[in-house]
Design a protein around this motif. Structure first.
Motif, PDB file in Angstrom:
ATOM      1  N   PRO A  88       0.824  -1.221   0.000  1.00 44.23           N
ATOM      2  CA  PRO A  88       0.000   0.000   0.000  1.00 44.23           C
ATOM      3  C   PRO A  88       0.856   1.269   0.000  1.00 44.23           C
ATOM      4  O   PRO A  88       0.541   2.239  -0.692  1.00 44.23           O
ATOM      5  CB  PRO A  88      -0.806  -0.120   1.295  1.00 44.23           C
ATOM      6  CG  PRO A  88      -0.828  -1.573   1.607  1.00 44.23           C
ATOM      7  CD  PRO A  88       0.515  -2.068   1.176  1.00 44.23           C
ATOM      8  N   GLU A  89       1.961   1.234   0.768  1.00 37.54           N
ATOM      9  CA  GLU A  89       2.855   2.397   0.809  1.00 37.54           C
ATOM     10  C   GLU A  89       3.577   2.578  -0.531  1.00 37.54           C
ATOM     11  O   GLU A  89       3.756   3.708  -1.002  1.00 37.54           O
ATOM     12  CB  GLU A  89       3.883   2.242   1.933  1.00 37.54           C
ATOM     13  CG  GLU A  89       3.318   2.395   3.339  1.00 37.54           C
ATOM     14  CD  GLU A  89       2.522   1.198   3.809  1.00 37.54           C
ATOM     15  OE1 GLU A  89       2.587   0.133   3.143  1.00 37.54           O
ATOM     16  OE2 GLU A  89       1.826   1.308   4.831  1.00 37.54           O
ATOM     17  N   VAL A  90       3.983   1.461  -1.153  1.00 38.20           N
ATOM     18  CA  VAL A  90       4.664   1.552  -2.438  1.00 38.20           C
ATOM     19  C   VAL A  90       3.716   2.093  -3.503  1.00 38.20           C
ATOM     20  O   VAL A  90       4.107   2.902  -4.347  1.00 38.20           O
ATOM     21  CB  VAL A  90       5.226   0.176  -2.855  1.00 38.20           C
ATOM     22  CG1 VAL A  90       5.853   0.253  -4.245  1.00 38.20           C
ATOM     23  CG2 VAL A  90       6.254  -0.316  -1.848  1.00 38.20           C
ATOM     24  N   GLU A  91       2.457   1.657  -3.465  1.00 34.59           N
ATOM     25  CA  GLU A  91       1.468   2.165  -4.425  1.00 34.59           C
ATOM     26  C   GLU A  91       1.326   3.676  -4.310  1.00 34.59           C
ATOM     27  O   GLU A  91       1.135   4.373  -5.311  1.00 34.59           O
ATOM     28  CB  GLU A  91       0.111   1.499  -4.181  1.00 34.59           C
ATOM     29  CG  GLU A  91       0.028   0.045  -4.622  1.00 34.59           C
ATOM     30  CD  GLU A  91      -0.257  -0.109  -6.097  1.00 34.59           C
ATOM     31  OE1 GLU A  91      -0.139   0.886  -6.837  1.00 34.59           O
ATOM     32  OE2 GLU A  91      -0.575  -1.235  -6.511  1.00 34.59           O
ATOM     33  N   ARG A  92       1.427   4.187  -3.082  1.00 29.61           N
ATOM     34  CA  ARG A  92       1.241   5.626  -2.877  1.00 29.61           C
ATOM     35  C   ARG A  92       2.386   6.447  -3.444  1.00 29.61           C
ATOM     36  O   ARG A  92       2.228   7.644  -3.683  1.00 29.61           O
ATOM     37  CB  ARG A  92       1.060   5.927  -1.379  1.00 29.61           C
ATOM     38  CG  ARG A  92      -0.343   5.620  -0.868  1.00 29.61           C
ATOM     39  CD  ARG A  92      -0.602   6.299   0.460  1.00 29.61           C
ATOM     40  NE  ARG A  92       0.125   5.650   1.535  1.00 29.61           N
ATOM     41  CZ  ARG A  92      -0.355   4.647   2.273  1.00 29.61           C
ATOM     42  NH1 ARG A  92      -1.564   4.175   2.020  1.00 29.61           N
ATOM     43  NH2 ARG A  92       0.356   4.126   3.247  1.00 29.61           N
ATOM     44  N   ILE A  93       3.534   5.814  -3.646  1.00 33.10           N
ATOM     45  CA  ILE A  93       4.657   6.552  -4.249  1.00 33.10           C
ATOM     46  C   ILE A  93       4.861   6.098  -5.698  1.00 33.10           C
ATOM     47  O   ILE A  93       5.982   6.069  -6.195  1.00 33.10           O
ATOM     48  CB  ILE A  93       5.959   6.370  -3.434  1.00 33.10           C
ATOM     49  CG1 ILE A  93       6.359   4.889  -3.350  1.00 33.10           C
ATOM     50  CG2 ILE A  93       5.822   6.969  -2.044  1.00 33.10           C
ATOM     51  CD1 ILE A  93       7.761   4.674  -2.791  1.00 33.10           C
ATOM     52  N   GLY A  96       6.989   8.262  -7.928  1.00 36.77           N
ATOM     53  CA  GLY A  96       8.429   8.069  -7.772  1.00 36.77           C
ATOM     54  C   GLY A  96       8.913   6.812  -8.461  1.00 36.77           C
ATOM     55  O   GLY A  96       9.981   6.802  -9.084  1.00 36.77           O
ATOM     56  N   VAL A  97       8.120   5.737  -8.368  1.00 34.04           N
ATOM     57  CA  VAL A  97       8.480   4.493  -9.046  1.00 34.04           C
ATOM     58  C   VAL A  97       8.536   4.716 -10.553  1.00 34.04           C
ATOM     59  O   VAL A  97       9.441   4.220 -11.234  1.00 34.04           O
ATOM     60  CB  VAL A  97       7.461   3.387  -8.701  1.00 34.04           C
ATOM     61  CG1 VAL A  97       7.723   2.135  -9.537  1.00 34.04           C
ATOM     62  CG2 VAL A  97       7.539   3.035  -7.221  1.00 34.04           C
ATOM     63  N   ASN A  98       7.578   5.481 -11.085  1.00 33.83           N
ATOM     64  CA  ASN A  98       7.571   5.758 -12.522  1.00 33.83           C
ATOM     65  C   ASN A  98       8.810   6.530 -12.959  1.00 33.83           C
ATOM     66  O   ASN A  98       9.353   6.300 -14.049  1.00 33.83           O
ATOM     67  CB  ASN A  98       6.317   6.557 -12.896  1.00 33.83           C
ATOM     68  CG  ASN A  98       5.056   5.712 -12.873  1.00 33.83           C
ATOM     69  OD1 ASN A  98       5.108   4.486 -12.946  1.00 33.83           O
ATOM     70  ND2 ASN A  98       3.916   6.365 -12.754  1.00 33.83           N
TER      71      ASN A  98
END
Length: 219
Positions: A88-93, A96-98
């Motif tokens: 869930p935390e990774v989805e919110r960033i 940044g991942v993109n």
């Protein structure tokens, strides 16, 4: 030629960073598809290493780097653990991942092209393999997840085109004997910037001229 652009330690660090970010994207798709932990790990590994494996097998660089460097294999597992516990935390960033994914795209299309040329391929073939290095893992990811690959979907922001531009720039630099750290970095930055602009402004490749189809369009 690669060692002339980056020192071995810098090249290795950049490779691992790119692998990690590509693995994150694969692991996130696996979570969205409700895969178990093994499925998440498989999709992370395939996304991160698929393009490089394909390139190395084509040019005869065997065993591929993914099987001779433990870090290449372990880094996707680190991404798997991160997404498994903190998705869930990774989805919110995701933004940044993109950004980092775009950076990995730029790096791999350049290094893939150079490595293919070092193994004796023509400039055109080297650029094609540079493109495959950058996007191949994503194609395998989508196929395993039972999705139409984003690479060929009209409703996805440009992905292959920035990598194609970066690979072509490298091939032209080799042709004109001007490939060095500055021009190599310029190719990386160009592919990276085009991908970010495509994400920002939703640039997409055109479809067939005057197309007529009764097939329902996907969202």
């Amino acid at each position: 030629m690669l060692h002339e652009l980056f020192s071995p330690s810098v090249q290795h660090a950049l490779d691992l960073a790119g692998i990690f970010v590509f693995a994150i994207s694969g692991a996130l798709l696996a979570v969205r598809k409700n895969f178990d932990v093994f499925g998440i790990a498989v999709l992370a590994e395939v996304t991160a290493l698929g393009g490089g494996l394909f390139r190395d097998l084509i040019i005869g660089a065997v065993p591929p780097a993914a099987f001779t460097d433990l870090g290449y294999f372990v880094m996707p597992l680190v991404a798997t653990a991160l997404v498994f516990f903190l998705h869930p935390e990774v989805e919110r960033i995701q933004l940044g991942v993109n950004v980092f994914d775009a950076a990995g795209l730029g790096l791999f299309c350049v290094t893939g092209t150079i490595k293919a040329y070092e193994y004796g391929l023509s400039l055109t073939s080297s650029a094609v393999l540079g493109l495959a290095t950058a996007v191949g893992g994503g194609v395998l990811r989508d196929v395993l997840a039972n999705e139409i690959p984003s690479l060929v979907r009209w409703d996805r922001d440009l992905y292959a085109v920035p990598a194609m531009v970066g690979a072509t720039m490298v091939a032209l630099c080799i042709q004109w004997d001007v490939l060095n750290t500055a021009t190599g970095a310029l190719a990386v930055v160009t592919a990276f910037s085009l991908r970010l602009l495509a994400l920002r402004f939703h640039w997409r490749a055109p479809r067939a001229w005057n197309r007529r189809s009764s097939t329902a369009e996907e969202a």
